[in-house]
Motif scaffolding. Structure first.
Motif, mmCIF file in Angstrom:
data_model
loop_
_atom_site.group_PDB
_atom_site.id
_atom_site.type_symbol
_atom_site.label_atom_id
_atom_site.label_comp_id
_atom_site.label_asym_id
_atom_site.label_seq_id
_atom_site.Cartn_x
_atom_site.Cartn_y
_atom_site.Cartn_z
ATOM 1 N N VAL A 1 11.466 31.488 63.581
ATOM 2 C CA VAL A 1 11.184 31.890 64.196
ATOM 3 C C VAL A 1 12.190 33.562 64.706
ATOM 4 O O VAL A 1 11.623 34.369 64.954
ATOM 5 C CB VAL A 1 9.955 32.572 65.004
ATOM 6 N N MET A 2 13.684 33.319 65.359
ATOM 7 C CA MET A 2 14.001 33.987 66.264
ATOM 8 C C MET A 2 14.685 35.832 64.630
ATOM 9 O O MET A 2 14.785 35.734 64.425
ATOM 10 C CB MET A 2 15.678 33.024 65.955
ATOM 11 N N LEU B 1 13.082 41.898 73.550
ATOM 12 C CA LEU B 1 12.182 41.845 72.013
ATOM 13 C C LEU B 1 11.805 40.349 72.205
ATOM 14 O O LEU B 1 10.493 39.936 71.752
ATOM 15 C CB LEU B 1 13.033 41.692 70.705
ATOM 16 N N LEU B 2 13.070 39.495 72.654
ATOM 17 C CA LEU B 2 12.352 37.416 72.199
ATOM 18 C C LEU B 2 11.603 37.991 73.456
ATOM 19 O O LEU B 2 10.248 36.778 73.562
ATOM 20 C CB LEU B 2 13.626 37.431 73.364
ATOM 21 N N LEU B 3 11.722 38.069 75.166
ATOM 22 C CA LEU B 3 10.053 37.905 75.687
ATOM 23 C C LEU B 3 8.852 38.190 74.918
ATOM 24 O O LEU B 3 8.144 37.456 75.177
ATOM 25 C CB LEU B 3 10.790 38.615 77.095
ATOM 26 N N ILE B 4 8.846 39.088 74.261
ATOM 27 C CA ILE B 4 8.035 39.967 73.344
ATOM 28 C C ILE B 4 7.239 39.187 72.514
ATOM 29 O O ILE B 4 6.174 38.501 72.924
ATOM 30 C CB ILE B 4 7.968 41.351 72.901
ATOM 31 N N LEU B 5 7.864 38.107 72.123
ATOM 32 C CA LEU B 5 7.851 37.640 70.751
ATOM 33 C C LEU B 5 7.314 35.950 70.903
ATOM 34 O O LEU B 5 6.986 35.250 70.692
ATOM 35 C CB LEU B 5 8.444 37.294 70.373
ATOM 36 N N PHE C 1 3.677 38.890 61.635
ATOM 37 C CA PHE C 1 3.070 39.343 62.358
ATOM 38 C C PHE C 1 5.130 39.624 62.862
ATOM 39 O O PHE C 1 5.666 40.315 63.472
ATOM 40 C CB PHE C 1 2.481 39.394 63.420
ATOM 41 N N ILE C 2 5.238 38.225 63.307
ATOM 42 C CA ILE C 2 6.528 37.639 64.187
ATOM 43 C C ILE C 2 8.088 38.702 63.800
ATOM 44 O O ILE C 2 8.617 39.299 64.442
ATOM 45 C CB ILE C 2 6.288 36.182 64.868
ATOM 46 N N PRO C 3 7.768 37.922 62.156
ATOM 47 C CA PRO C 3 9.084 38.536 61.604
ATOM 48 C C PRO C 3 9.433 40.198 61.645
ATOM 49 O O PRO C 3 10.138 40.743 61.765
ATOM 50 C CB PRO C 3 10.128 37.816 60.655
ATOM 51 N N ALA C 4 7.943 40.107 61.136
ATOM 52 C CA ALA C 4 8.363 42.074 61.150
ATOM 53 C C ALA C 4 8.434 42.635 62.227
ATOM 54 O O ALA C 4 8.755 43.937 62.555
ATOM 55 C CB ALA C 4 6.483 42.569 60.371
ATOM 56 N N VAL C 5 8.001 42.358 64.011
ATOM 57 C CA VAL C 5 7.986 43.038 64.939
ATOM 58 C C VAL C 5 9.916 43.806 64.729
ATOM 59 O O VAL C 5 10.054 44.942 65.640
ATOM 60 C CB VAL C 5 8.045 42.289 65.859
ATOM 61 N N GLY C 6 11.174 42.194 64.748
ATOM 62 C CA GLY C 6 12.068 42.284 64.460
ATOM 63 C C GLY C 6 12.568 42.932 63.805
ATOM 64 O O GLY C 6 14.285 43.287 63.430
ATOM 65 N N GLU C 7 12.234 43.426 62.475
ATOM 66 C CA GLU C 7 11.730 43.677 61.426
ATOM 67 C C GLU C 7 13.625 44.589 60.757
ATOM 68 O O GLU C 7 13.544 45.620 62.084
ATOM 69 C CB GLU C 7 11.225 44.448 60.080
ATOM 70 N N PHE C 8 14.527 44.721 60.556
ATOM 71 C CA PHE C 8 15.960 45.949 60.499
ATOM 72 C C PHE C 8 15.655 46.926 59.114
ATOM 73 O O PHE C 8 15.538 47.761 59.082
ATOM 74 C CB PHE C 8 17.272 45.501 61.084
ATOM 75 N N LEU D 1 5.791 47.096 67.262
ATOM 76 C CA LEU D 1 4.244 46.109 67.831
ATOM 77 C C LEU D 1 2.650 46.368 66.923
ATOM 78 O O LEU D 1 2.003 45.931 65.882
ATOM 79 C CB LEU D 1 4.009 45.921 69.399
ATOM 80 N N LYS D 2 2.624 47.993 66.821
ATOM 81 C CA LYS D 2 1.594 48.450 66.335
ATOM 82 C C LYS D 2 2.003 48.436 64.267
ATOM 83 O O LYS D 2 0.885 48.092 64.045
ATOM 84 C CB LYS D 2 1.664 50.236 66.488
ATOM 85 N N ILE D 3 3.146 49.065 64.350
ATOM 86 C CA ILE D 3 3.613 49.029 62.583
ATOM 87 C C ILE D 3 3.234 47.739 62.336
ATOM 88 O O ILE D 3 3.171 47.100 61.229
ATOM 89 C CB ILE D 3 5.158 49.386 62.325
ATOM 90 N N ALA D 4 3.904 46.452 63.145
ATOM 91 C CA ALA D 4 3.913 44.940 62.341
ATOM 92 C C ALA D 4 1.893 44.485 62.515
ATOM 93 O O ALA D 4 2.001 44.011 61.682
ATOM 94 C CB ALA D 4 4.528 44.353 63.555
ATOM 95 N N ALA D 5 1.234 44.880 63.344
ATOM 96 C CA ALA D 5 -0.090 45.414 63.905
ATOM 97 C C ALA D 5 -0.315 45.340 62.218
ATOM 98 O O ALA D 5 -1.333 44.532 61.415
ATOM 99 C CB ALA D 5 -0.601 45.222 64.757
ATOM 100 N N ILE D 6 -0.331 46.561 61.944
ATOM 101 C CA ILE D 6 -1.320 46.957 61.123
ATOM 102 C C ILE D 6 -0.822 46.733 60.132
ATOM 103 O O ILE D 6 -1.449 45.987 58.823
ATOM 104 C CB ILE D 6 -1.257 49.123 60.787
ATOM 105 N N SER D 7 0.201 46.306 59.462
ATOM 106 C CA SER D 7 1.152 45.724 58.172
ATOM 107 C C SER D 7 0.252 44.451 58.179
ATOM 108 O O SER D 7 0.105 43.732 56.865
ATOM 109 C CB SER D 7 2.271 45.579 58.754
ATOM 110 N N THR D 8 0.562 43.393 59.488
ATOM 111 C CA THR D 8 -0.566 41.993 58.945
ATOM 112 C C THR D 8 -1.830 42.414 58.396
ATOM 113 O O THR D 8 -1.816 41.762 57.745
ATOM 114 C CB THR D 8 -0.363 41.435 60.583
ATOM 115 N N VAL D 9 -2.500 43.370 58.948
ATOM 116 C CA VAL D 9 -3.876 43.900 58.273
ATOM 117 C C VAL D 9 -3.867 43.777 57.521
ATOM 118 O O VAL D 9 -4.925 43.270 56.363
ATOM 119 C CB VAL D 9 -4.708 44.143 60.054
#
Lengths: 271, 301
Positions: free
Chosen positions: A108-109, B279-283, B234-241, B88-96
Motif C-alpha cells: 500500500v506504500m 503523506l505516509l502519516l495521512i495514509l 482511495f489509498i493508491p490514488a492519493v499518492g498517484e503520480f 485527498l479531494k481528487i482521490a475521494a471524488i474518484s473513489t465515489v
C-alpha cells in the motif's frame, strides 16, 4: 445469485467493459495508422512497427526491462515464497509483528515514497545506480505481492500431508520441496507472473533508482509521451498489450487444463 | 507436532531469515533514512543534504543538526498544503465515481449466467495485467482538444467548440476511475456472488419492490466489498503520480507529483523526504482501517 439477467444488468456489464476496453482498442487501431497525425486516419500501414526495430534507444530500453524483469521476478518469487512459508507455518518467532508489517506495508506504500527511500539508501551507501539498483528495488516491492499470493494458497493447504511426511522422517526442507511446493506450484507461478508484470510496468520506482545506461522501457515511453502522442509509441504499446494478453490467456488455459486433468484423475481414483 | 522438534532447523532459519533481512535492509532502513533526512538541513553538495551517515561521529553531528525546518517550510507554503488537500479531494471524488461505475458492473456480473462468470472475471482482471502507463497514455489521444472524443462529439453535432478535458481535474478523474476500476469491481463481485439469491425471492414474496430489496438486502450484504474496493482505490490514488502528471497538466497539484518535482526539479531532498513522511502519516489512518476490514473478512471465512 443469478436470478434473471435483466436488460439493466446486461447493459451495465456491456457499458463497463466498453469503458475498460475501448481506449485500448483505439490505441491498437491507431498504431496501424499511416498518418503521422495520431488522430487522423490515413489508411492502414505497419510502417511504425518497422521503424521500431531501427530505434536503438527503444530496443536497448526493452532489453534492460526484460533483464530486470526476469531477474527480479525470479528472486522475488524465491524470497516471497519463503516469506509466505514463514507467515503461515511459523506462527511464533521473534519480531513476527515487524515481519508481517514489512511484508504488507509495501503493498500500500505510494510508489513515490518507495522510490525515494530506496534512492536515498543507495546514495547513503554509495552504491552506483543502474541495472542492479533497479533490480534490487523491484525485488523488494514485488516479493511482497508474491508472498500474499502464495500465502493464500498455503492457508488452504491440507497440513496433514506435511505432518505425514515429517512423521515419516522427512526434514522440513525435504517436506517443503517434495510435498508443499508441488501443491502450491500454481500460486508460485502466478506470483512470478505478477512480479514480472509489476517490474515491466513500473515507471516511478525505476525513475528514482535507475542511473545512466539503465533506462527501462516505461521510462523511455514516459519521456516520449510527455512530448506528445506518436504512432510509434502506439505501436510499442500494442506489442506490449499483445504479449500480456497472450500470456494471461495461455496461463488461464493451462490452469483450466490442469483442473480438468485433476478432476479426471479424481474420477479415475474413485472408480 | 514434528515441526516443533526441528523448529530450530536450518530450513526455518532460511525461510524466516532471508526475507526478513532483505526487507530490513531494503524496506525498513531506507524508510528510516527518509525519516532522518527529513529532519536534516540542505547542503549544496551532492548528495543534496548534509550527510549524516557513516561512523558514529557523523551520527552525533546529525543529531546536533536535527531540525524541523523542512516541516515548518511545508506548513508555511500553500503549495504543499494545497497539494495534500487536492490529492485527498481528487482521490475521494474518484473513489465515489469508481464505485458508481464499478457497482453496476459487479452486480451485472454476479447475476450473469454461471458459465459466463469465469470469462467475465478474466475480462475484468486482464486490464490489470496490462501496463498502467499504457492505459493512461491511451486516454491522452482520446481526451485532448483535437482528440477522438471531440471529433466524435463534433460529428454528432453535440458541441461546436472542443471540450477542454486534458489538463483539468476531470481528466484525472477519468484516468483514476479507468485505472482502478478492477480493484473496485473484484471485491464487490466476490461479495455479491456468494450472496444467497433466495433472500431476494423471500423479499419479493413478502411484497418488497426490487429496489427496496436491493437497498435493504443486497447493498448491506455487499458493504464489505464496497469498503474494501473503496480503500483499494482511495489509498493508491492519493499518492498517484503518473495520472496527474500525464492527464492533469501543470495546474493540477497532487502530492505525488509535487514530491516528484521537489525531488527531480528542485533537488531538495530534505523537503521531499518530509513531504513523503507527511503523506505516509495521512495514509496511515485509511491503511489501518483497511487492514481491519481485511482481518475481519479473513476471520469470517
Amino acid at each position: 445469485m443469478n436470478k434473471g439477467w435483466t436488460g439493466f444488468n446486461i447493459a451495465s456489464v456491456v457499458i463497463g467493459f466498453a469503458f475498460l476496453y475501448l481506449p485500448i482498442v483505439i490505441l491498437v487501431i491507431y498504431s496501424f495508422n499511416a498518418s503521422q497525425l495520431v488522430t487522423v486516419w490515413g489508411g492502414f500501414s505497419t510502417r511504425w512497427y518497422g521503424q521500431l526495430f531501427s530505434n536503438r534507444g527503444l530496443l536497448d530500453a526493452a532489453w534492460v526491462t526484460l533483464r530486470v524483469g526476469l531477474l527480479s521476478a525470479t528472486v522475488a518469487t524465491i524470497l516471497g515464497t519463503l516469506a509466505a512459508v514463514a507467515l503461515t507455518r511459523y506462527t511464533r518467532f521473534r519480531g513476527r509483528v515487524l515481519f508481517t508489517g514489512m511484508v504488507y506495508a509495501p503493498l500500500v506504500m505510494p510508489e513515490v515514497i518507495t522510490g525515494l527511500s530506496l534512492l536515498l539508501l543507495f546514495v547513503a551507501i554509495d552504491f552506483d545506480r543502474g541495472f542492479w539498483t533497479v533490480t534490487l528495488a523491484h525485488v523488494t516491492f514485488s516479493m511482497c505481492f508474491v508472498a500474499v499470493v502464495v500465502q493464500s494458497r498455503l492457508l488452504s493447504f491440507d497440513r496433514s500431508l506435511e505432518e505425514a511426511a515429517m512423521d515419516l522422517g522427512a526434514t522440513p526442507a525435504r517436506t517443503f520441496l517434495f510435498v508443499t511446493l508441488p501443491v502450491v506450484w500454481p500460486a508460485v507461478i502466478a506470483g512470478w507472473m505478477l512480479a514480472f508484470t509489476l517490474s515491466l510496468d513500473d515507471l516511478v520506482i525505476a525513475s528514482f533508482t535507475s542511473g545512466p545506461g539503465a533506462t527501462t522501457l516505461p521510462m523511455k515511453i514516459y519521456s516520449q509521451v510527455r512530448l506528445g502522442v506518436t504512432p510509434e509509441i502506439n505501436a510499442v504499446c500494442t506489442i506490449l498489450v499483445g504479449l500480456v494478453t497472450l500470456g494471461v490467456i495461455t496461463a488461464t488455459l493451462v490452469n483450466k487444463r490442469r483442473e480438468v486433468k485433476k478432476s479426471r484423475e479424481g474420477e479415475l481414483a474413485m472408480a | 507436532m514434528a515441526a516443533s522438534g526441528m523448529g530450530k532447523g536450518v530450513f526455518r532459519r532460511v525461510a524466516i531469515g532471508l526475507p526478513y533481512l532483505w526487507l530490513l535492509a531494503l524496506f525498513l532502513i531506507p524508510f528510516l533514512i527518509v525519516l532522518k533526512i527529513s529532519v536534516s538541513t540542505i547542503a549544496t553538495a551532492i548528495p543534496p543534504y548534509t550527510p549524516t551517515f557513516g561512523d558514529i561521529s557523523t551520527w552525533l553531528d546529525g543529531i546536533r543538526q536535527f531540525t524541523f525546518e523542512n516541516y515548518l517550510w511545508i506548513a508555511s507554503d500553500s503549495l504543499y498544503i494545497t497539494s495534500y488537500l487536492e490529492s485527498l479531494k481528487i482521490a475521494a471524488i474518484s473513489t465515489v465515481l469508481t464505485l458508481a461505475i464499478g457497482y453496476p458492473l459487479a452486480y451485472g456480473m454476479a447475476r450473469a449466467p454461471q458459465r459466463m462468470k469465469p470469462l467475465l472475471l478474466m475480462l475484468v482482471i486482464l486490464p490489470f495485467w496490462t501496463s498502467f502507463l499504457i492505459r493512461v497514455y491511451a486516454w491522452i489521444g482520446i481526451l485532448k482538444p483535437e482528440g477522438l472524443l471531440n471529433q466524435f462529439l463534433f460529428f454528432l453535432g453535440v458541441i461546436d467548440a472542443p471540450l477542454i478535458i486534458t489538463n483539468t481535474p476531470v481528466a484525472i478523474y477519468i484516468g483514476i476511475v479507468y485505472s482502478y476500476l478492477p480493484f473496485m469491481v473484484l471485491p464487490i463481485f466476490a461479495n455479491l456472488d456468494k450472496m444467497d439469491g433466495r433472500l431476494l425471492e423471500a423479499a419479493a414474496d413478502l411484497g418488497s419492490t426490487p429496489l427496496r430489496a436491493f437497498w435493504t438486502i443486497t447493498f448491506p450484504l455487499s458493504l464489505r466489498g464496497v469498503l474494501a474496493g473503496a480503500f483499494l482505490v482511495f489509498i493508491p490514488a492519493v499518492g498517484e503520480f503518473v495520472i496527474p502528471d500525464l492527464l492533469g497538466g501543470s495546474r493540477t497539484l497532487m502530492i505525488g507529483k509535487t514530491l516528484w518535482m521537489e525531488f527531480f526539479n528542485n533537488r531538495d531532498w530534505p523537503v521531499s523526504s518530509a513531504v513523503a513522511i507527511i503523506l505516509l502519516l495521512i495514509l496511515v489512518v485509511p491503511i489501518v482501517i483497511f487492514q481491519r476490514i481485511q482481518d475481519r473478512q479473513e476471520a469470517s471465512r
